[in-house]
Design a protein around this motif. Structure first.
Motif, PDB file in Angstrom:
ATOM      1  N   THR A 273      66.877  58.682  11.168  1.00  0.00           N
ATOM      2  CA  THR A 273      67.085  57.848   9.973  1.00  0.00           C
ATOM      3  C   THR A 273      66.055  58.116   8.877  1.00  0.00           C
ATOM      4  O   THR A 273      65.995  57.379   7.890  1.00  0.00           O
ATOM      5  CB  THR A 273      67.047  56.354  10.352  1.00  0.00           C
ATOM      6  OG1 THR A 273      65.927  56.127  11.209  1.00  0.00           O
ATOM      7  CG2 THR A 273      68.322  55.937  11.045  1.00  0.00           C
TER       8      THR A 273
ATOM      9  N   ALA B 130      68.997  48.600  12.466  1.00  0.00           N
ATOM     10  CA  ALA B 130      69.581  49.227  11.286  1.00  0.00           C
ATOM     11  C   ALA B 130      68.447  49.815  10.478  1.00  0.00           C
ATOM     12  O   ALA B 130      67.378  49.200  10.339  1.00  0.00           O
ATOM     13  CB  ALA B 130      70.370  48.216  10.456  1.00  0.00           C
TER      14      ALA B 130
ATOM     15  N   ASP C  28      72.180  53.736   8.637  1.00  0.00           N
ATOM     16  CA  ASP C  28      72.706  53.780  10.001  1.00  0.00           C
ATOM     17  C   ASP C  28      72.382  52.524  10.796  1.00  0.00           C
ATOM     18  O   ASP C  28      71.465  51.783  10.448  1.00  0.00           O
ATOM     19  CB  ASP C  28      72.134  55.005  10.724  1.00  0.00           C
ATOM     20  CG  ASP C  28      72.578  56.301  10.069  1.00  0.00           C
ATOM     21  OD1 ASP C  28      73.791  56.484   9.919  1.00  0.00           O
ATOM     22  OD2 ASP C  28      71.703  57.087   9.671  1.00  0.00           O
ATOM     23  N   ALA C  29      73.117  52.341  11.873  1.00  0.00           N
ATOM     24  CA  ALA C  29      72.868  51.203  12.754  1.00  0.00           C
ATOM     25  C   ALA C  29      73.255  51.581  14.181  1.00  0.00           C
ATOM     26  O   ALA C  29      74.152  52.401  14.388  1.00  0.00           O
ATOM     27  CB  ALA C  29      73.671  49.994  12.295  1.00  0.00           C
TER      28      ALA C  29
ATOM     29  N   LYS D  34      78.452  53.622   9.901  1.00  0.00           N
ATOM     30  CA  LYS D  34      77.448  53.702   8.833  1.00  0.00           C
ATOM     31  C   LYS D  34      77.611  52.552   7.848  1.00  0.00           C
ATOM     32  O   LYS D  34      78.728  52.084   7.612  1.00  0.00           O
ATOM     33  CB  LYS D  34      77.670  55.016   8.056  1.00  0.00           C
ATOM     34  CG  LYS D  34      76.688  56.117   8.360  1.00  0.00           C
ATOM     35  CD  LYS D  34      76.965  57.316   7.453  1.00  0.00           C
ATOM     36  CE  LYS D  34      75.762  58.195   7.234  1.00  0.00           C
ATOM     37  NZ  LYS D  34      74.792  58.363   8.273  1.00  0.00           N
ATOM     38  N   ILE D  35      76.518  52.133   7.238  1.00  0.00           N
ATOM     39  CA  ILE D  35      76.604  51.149   6.156  1.00  0.00           C
ATOM     40  C   ILE D  35      77.451  51.777   5.041  1.00  0.00           C
ATOM     41  O   ILE D  35      77.198  52.920   4.637  1.00  0.00           O
ATOM     42  CB  ILE D  35      75.196  50.828   5.585  1.00  0.00           C
ATOM     43  CG1 ILE D  35      74.213  50.424   6.693  1.00  0.00           C
ATOM     44  CG2 ILE D  35      75.275  49.786   4.467  1.00  0.00           C
ATOM     45  CD1 ILE D  35      74.397  49.073   7.281  1.00  0.00           C
TER      46      ILE D  35
ATOM     47  N   GLY E 230      68.247  41.581   6.405  1.00  0.00           N
ATOM     48  CA  GLY E 230      69.239  41.395   7.460  1.00  0.00           C
ATOM     49  C   GLY E 230      69.188  40.004   8.059  1.00  0.00           C
ATOM     50  O   GLY E 230      68.126  39.379   8.110  1.00  0.00           O
TER      51      GLY E 230
ATOM     52  N   TRP F 148      82.354  47.668   9.149  1.00  0.00           N
ATOM     53  CA  TRP F 148      81.636  46.741   8.273  1.00  0.00           C
ATOM     54  C   TRP F 148      82.605  46.167   7.242  1.00  0.00           C
ATOM     55  O   TRP F 148      83.368  46.915   6.645  1.00  0.00           O
ATOM     56  CB  TRP F 148      80.523  47.465   7.518  1.00  0.00           C
ATOM     57  CG  TRP F 148      79.408  47.976   8.377  1.00  0.00           C
ATOM     58  CD1 TRP F 148      79.325  49.217   8.919  1.00  0.00           C
ATOM     59  CD2 TRP F 148      78.222  47.277   8.753  1.00  0.00           C
ATOM     60  NE1 TRP F 148      78.143  49.336   9.632  1.00  0.00           N
ATOM     61  CE2 TRP F 148      77.446  48.157   9.541  1.00  0.00           C
ATOM     62  CE3 TRP F 148      77.732  45.990   8.522  1.00  0.00           C
ATOM     63  CZ2 TRP F 148      76.218  47.794  10.086  1.00  0.00           C
ATOM     64  CZ3 TRP F 148      76.511  45.618   9.063  1.00  0.00           C
ATOM     65  CH2 TRP F 148      75.759  46.517   9.842  1.00  0.00           C
TER      66      TRP F 148
END
Ligand SMILES: [Cu+2]
Length: 752
Positions: free
Chosen positions: A405, A425, A429-430, A445-446, A460, A516
């Motif tokens: 990341t 996260a 990415d998470a 992915k976000i 968050g 998402w």
């Protein structure tokens, strides 16, 4: 009443720590011993003129002396000159134009007491300059926030010191003046008037009126001053919070040097500086299962680039600071962030780490960088995590996600989920991480290229966990930026708009498959703070409308800030409302204080939100955007309504334990809306609200509505053992929070 940090729990912690593997140093960034200068410390000199301020030496014609004064010279004095008097009633008068003034001089065993007047009014009855040792260039007295314009400071020598802590009677009655510093005299001519905040959101939607209706109003009040810049903040009791800053020239002092940490009493709006030894610049923190608060990681010793010869601070990159002696009854000044670097320290160096409390009650310390800086890179990245107390061989454990990341991956968003696994996260990415199998489950992915961690910091929230929904975990991430994470600072603009996006993901198989869902806040925000309220709503506050986190990096900085366009109006997000009508700023007050990099916000036990901090500066600054000490209190409408109350909450709760409390409900309350919220207010820094959590508890109300039987959370995954607060909520109006310790209260597991 339970106390979060007890001496007993601390002793136990220290007991195991000294036996553990912690004494092995394998990281070159760690000096491996206490302050390199500790054997021959330089005299500490806090004399410092913040940018935008002006210094006046004691020989300045703007200072007039009355009575007998003597001139002295020494290279130890500012500009090598100083004036002193030993004559009672001798005085000096200084006329200046500005909003604040600081008086510098020497302190020592032959010094006495002065009185300070501003514009003819007695401001300080007793300024005691006595000290057990002689110190030069000390900030003796300071005051701020005067109306702009001309003022007159008068200091009168009144008597020998008779400070009650001194054993022998004091006979010295010397006072002196080395220099005076005026704050705000330059800014008055150069700072343009502040623009009114933009209001781009729709004002049409109002929260549905339930039960008795929401007849109260949001209010905003500015009161109190944190003394040290509020970079990190955590509520530790019904009246107290801990404030942790970096090593810098804060206004508040501790043992002859600027203070870097304080206990803030929010019942009396008062800060009490406390001892902290190593540099906690951008550290993480958590409570452990026994209620003890720890603060971990940070930065090396501050060197001469902040205009101070020697702060006396220790290397904090591997620091573990344990809050000690911080009971509600003792003096807050007696609280100490205990450090013993030889025996208790991190395995690897971590600046910008995130800490989460895991189901066994210990701290999982995630990521960070090996050195302070700005955007992360492969040579500084620390793509590992470790535990405190340590597990196994105590070594840091690799996590691919933290390597993958780069570059925008500092202060990752981390939550312990209701199944005991860990959500992370960072950047775009998470994942969900399983500690036992060390496996990573990749999440979508976000969306829309939004980056959500430092220096494109979003915030968050783990949305409320509800037994009626099988405690399904759902996360919401708001704000951030689409700025590239490989661009050089000079190519980035403080004017590039931040992101309005909130991304929400239900962490079930179906939820992950669906991906998402995206919503838009009324305002774009970088570095927002999302605060869970006992009602289950999310209060989003603070942050910048444009730019990037940090200071001193982009071409068009504002002061030193990489970010601009502060957002002054909070917004409320109601997770249960229909899509499209979840955001509301209806009736929300607007602040006039910019809360940018290094700001915080937290819920307080009485149900209102405290906002503090903002310091996009290398060292304390008074130019825009200044180092901010003022505290604000946002009070939701329910604060002025008739509220439910409960008594008889046990101070400790075992998992699954049923307990009965006495209930007082407002007239005509609708008991069908009754909820019990168990909350962790978390540890907040850099838009990360580590451990912030709301779990609804199962309840049964008696037929006469006078008692309520509540069931503690079923297991340690749903609420990892540690401190919390219980609120009852009816018609969306909460009681005040009752402090509890969830679990056995035992130490986290200790391995030899
Ligand atoms: Cu920072």
């Amino acid at each position: 009443m339970i106390i979060f940090t007890t001496l007993r729990s601390l002793t136990l912690l220290l007991g195991f720590a000294s036996k553990s593997v912690l004494t092995k140093h394998n990281d070159s960034a760690w000096h491996g011993h206490l302050n390199p200068n500790s054997e021959a410390p330089e005299p500490f000199r806090p004399y410092y003129v913040p940018a935008g301020s002006q210094a006046f030496d004691n020989i300045s014609p703007t200072i007039t002396y009355s009575g007998v004064w003597t001139s002295a010279t020494s290279k130890d004095y500012v500009n090598s000159t100083l004036k002193y008097t030993t004559a009672i009633n001798a005085s000096f008068t200084f006329t200046f134009s500005g909003t604040g003034v600081e008086w510098f001089g020497t302190t020592g065993p032959d010094h006495g007491v002065a009185q300070v007047y501003l514009d003819g009014q007695l401001l300080s009855k007793k300024v005691d300059e006595w000290d057990s040792v002689a110190r030069v260039q000390q900030r003796i007295w300071a005051a701020y926030d005067f109306p702009r314009g001309k003022h007159q400071l008068k200091v009168v020598n009144i008597q020998p010191s008779n400070h009650s802590r001194h054993h022998a009677p004091r006979t010295g009655h010397r006072i002196d003046v080395d220099a005076l510093v005026v704050i705000g005299n330059l800014a008055s001519t150069t700072t343009p008037p502040r623009k009114l905040p933009r209001r781009s959101w729709s004002d049409d939607w109002r929260p549905p009126l339930t039960g008795r209706g929401l007849q109260g109003q949001w209010t905003l009040e500015q009161k109190g001053n944190t003394g040290v810049s509020a970079m990190q903040f955590a509520v530790i009791s019904e009246t107290r919070a801990i404030v942790v800053d970096k090593v810098e020239h804060n206004v508040a002092t501790f043992e002859g040097h600027p203070a870097w940490a304080a206990i803030y009493d929010f019942s009396e709006n008062q800060a009490y500086p406390i001892k902290i030894s190593s540099n906690s610049f951008c550290a993480g923190g958590t409570f452990l299962s026994n209620g003890t608060f720890i603060n971990v990681g940070g930065n090396p010793v501050v060197e001469d680039h902040t205009n101070s010869a020697d702060f006396g601070d220790l290397n904090g990159l591997q620091g573990i600071r344990i809050l000690q002696s911080c009971t509600q009854s003792g003096s807050p000044s007696d609280c100490v962030l205990y450090e013993n670097a030889d025996n208790i320290h991190l395995d690897s160096s971590r600046w910008y780490n995130t800490v989460t409390r895991i189901p066994d009650g210990s701290a999982m310390i995630v990521g960070g960088a090996h050195a302070g800086g700005w955007i992360n890179n492969a040579s500084t990245n620390n793509p590992t995590y470790e535990f405190y107390p340590p597990k196994g061989d105590g070594k840091s454990i690799q996590m691919s996600f933290l390597a993958n990341t780069l570059h925008a991956n500092l202060f990752p968003i981390v939550f312990t989920l209701a199944d005991g696994r860990i959500f992370l996260a960072a950047n775009q990415d998470a994942i969900i991480y399983d500690i036992g199998s060390k496996s990573e489950q990749t999440l979508p992915k976000i969306p829309n290229n939004v980056r959500i961690t430092y220096p494109m910091a979003g915030t968050g929230v783990l949305l409320p966990l509800d037994p009626a929904k099988d405690y399904q975990s759902e996360v919401l991430i708001c704000g951030g930026s689409t700025i590239s994470d490989t661009m050089a600072g000079y190519d980035i603009s403080s004017k590039t708009p931040a992101s309005k996006q909130c991304s929400r993901l239900l962490l079930t198989d179906d939820g992950i498959k669906a991906g998402w869902s995206v919503e838009e806040m009324p305002d774009a925000r970088l570095m927002p703070d999302a605060v869970l309220l006992p009602t289950g709503d999310v209060f989003i506050v603070n942050g910048a409308g444009s730019g990037i986190s940090g200071y001193g990096n982009v071409a068009n900085q504002i002061g030193a800030s990489n970010a601009g366009n502060p957002v002054f109006t909070p917004v409320l997000y109601s997770p249960g409302a229909p899509t499209g009508s979840r955001f509301s700023s209806h009736g929300m007050p607007t602040s006039n204080i910019a809360r940018l990099y290094h700001s915080v916000a937290t819920l307080l036990p009485d149900g209102h939100v405290l906002v503090a901090g903002s310091n996009p500066n290398l060292d304390r600054s008074t130019v825009e955007y200044q180092t901010e000490y003022r505290v604000e209190h946002f009070s939701p409408p329910y604060m002025t309504m008739s509220r439910p109350s409960l008594t008889g909450t046990p101070s400790r709760l075992d998992y699954g334990q049923s307990f009965t409390v006495q209930l007082t409900l407002p007239a005509q309350a609708d008991t069908k809306t009754l909820k019990v919220s168990l909350m962790d207010f978390g540890f907040v820094t850099h838009a990360v609200h580590a451990n912030a959590r709301l779990v609804y508890l199962e309840l049964t109300i008696s037929a006469d509505q006078k008692t309520l039987t509540i069931k503690a959370p079923p297991n340690a995954n749903i609420y990892p053992p540690g401190p919390g607060w219980i609120f009852i909520v009816i018609d969306d109006v909460p009681s005040t929070g009752q402090q509890v310790l969830i679990g056995s209260g035992a130490n986290p597991p200790i391995q030899n």
